[in-house]
Design a protein around this motif. Sequence first.
Motif, PDB file in Angstrom:
ATOM      1  N   ASN A   1       0.832  -1.206   0.000  1.00  0.00           N
ATOM      2  CA  ASN A   1       0.000   0.000   0.000  1.00  0.00           C
ATOM      3  C   ASN A   1       0.871   1.263   0.000  1.00  0.00           C
ATOM      4  N   ALA A   2       1.897   1.237  -0.830  1.00  0.00           N
ATOM      5  CA  ALA A   2       2.876   2.324  -0.868  1.00  0.00           C
ATOM      6  C   ALA A   2       2.613   3.237  -2.052  1.00  0.00           C
ATOM      7  N   SER A   3       3.238   4.399  -2.036  1.00  0.00           N
ATOM      8  CA  SER A   3       3.110   5.360  -3.126  1.00  0.00           C
ATOM      9  C   SER A   3       4.477   5.875  -3.531  1.00  0.00           C
ATOM     10  N   ILE A   4       4.592   6.198  -4.816  1.00  0.00           N
ATOM     11  CA  ILE A   4       5.800   6.825  -5.337  1.00  0.00           C
ATOM     12  C   ILE A   4       5.358   7.929  -6.288  1.00  0.00           C
ATOM     13  N   VAL A   5       6.064   9.031  -6.301  1.00  0.00           N
ATOM     14  CA  VAL A   5       5.729  10.164  -7.163  1.00  0.00           C
ATOM     15  C   VAL A   5       6.729  10.237  -8.304  1.00  0.00           C
ATOM     16  N   ILE A   6       6.220  10.392  -9.516  1.00  0.00           N
ATOM     17  CA  ILE A   6       7.052  10.530 -10.708  1.00  0.00           C
ATOM     18  C   ILE A   6       6.871  11.944 -11.264  1.00  0.00           C
TER      19      ILE A   6
ATOM     20  N   GLY B   1       4.207  10.624   3.681  1.00  0.00           N
ATOM     21  CA  GLY B   1       4.655   9.245   3.762  1.00  0.00           C
ATOM     22  C   GLY B   1       4.881   8.570   2.430  1.00  0.00           C
ATOM     23  N   VAL B   2       5.164   9.348   1.382  1.00  0.00           N
ATOM     24  CA  VAL B   2       5.467   8.777   0.072  1.00  0.00           C
ATOM     25  C   VAL B   2       6.784   7.997   0.157  1.00  0.00           C
ATOM     26  N   SER B   3       6.844   6.860  -0.526  1.00  0.00           N
ATOM     27  CA  SER B   3       7.999   5.966  -0.404  1.00  0.00           C
ATOM     28  C   SER B   3       9.192   6.386  -1.249  1.00  0.00           C
TER      29      SER B   3
END
Length: 243
Positions: free
Chosen positions: A91-96, A117-119
């Motif tokens: 249930n993680a997030s990453i921003v591009i 809390g973005v990974s």
Amino acid sequence: MDDIIFGKNAVTEAILGGREINKILISKNIHSDAKLNKIKELARENGIVFQFVAREKFLPYAEFNHQGVIAQISPIQYKDLDDFLEEKHENASIVILDGIEDSHNLGAIIRTCVCAGVSGIIIPSRRNVQVNAIVEKTSAGAINHIPIIKVNSLVNAVQKLKNSDWWVVATDASAKDNYYDVKYNDMNFALIMGAEHAGVSKSLLKLSDFIVKIPMLKEFNSLNVSNALSAIIFETVRQKLKN
């Protein structure tokens, strides 16, 4: 000038010493010689972007013996995408980030991502601002609390994420769905944000599983990218906390 290295010998030693270099600028007006050829060779071997620019770019550094060559140094060590994907994420997030050109925007985005809390954050090595001293200051030190991944190709990076069972959400002003219509809390997802004027590139939109917009009550210029990111990323936080 702690984030700039001047001169052929100094730049060569920085590369050989493993320094994290954002970009090497080479004046179009200097003649090629053995030292310059060595710099270009080392840059290619190490995946470092080098660019030939007009000599006017060197005017702010006139007091330094730059010899027509400067290297822009990163204050952080970038993380490798493959290493990131080998780690366990639930249930993680990453921003591009696709084409963000302003250092203050990048610093604000990094700060927001840490708070939410973005990974991790992915940036391209070209046509995007790199992590520099201004980014470091604007982020209020947040650059030290989140992995920042630099890649040569965002398309390849997105494909790797999809192959690792990450869902991809892209933003586009003409999208039919609103950003809060997506259920973010049951998946690993990547959120792609584009520059204010250009938006997310078509090649990335084609790879996306969801394309969303932020609804506007007035027809006006689009939100600043850091503000738009905040709206979307904290909706994902709200959904996670609700469940």
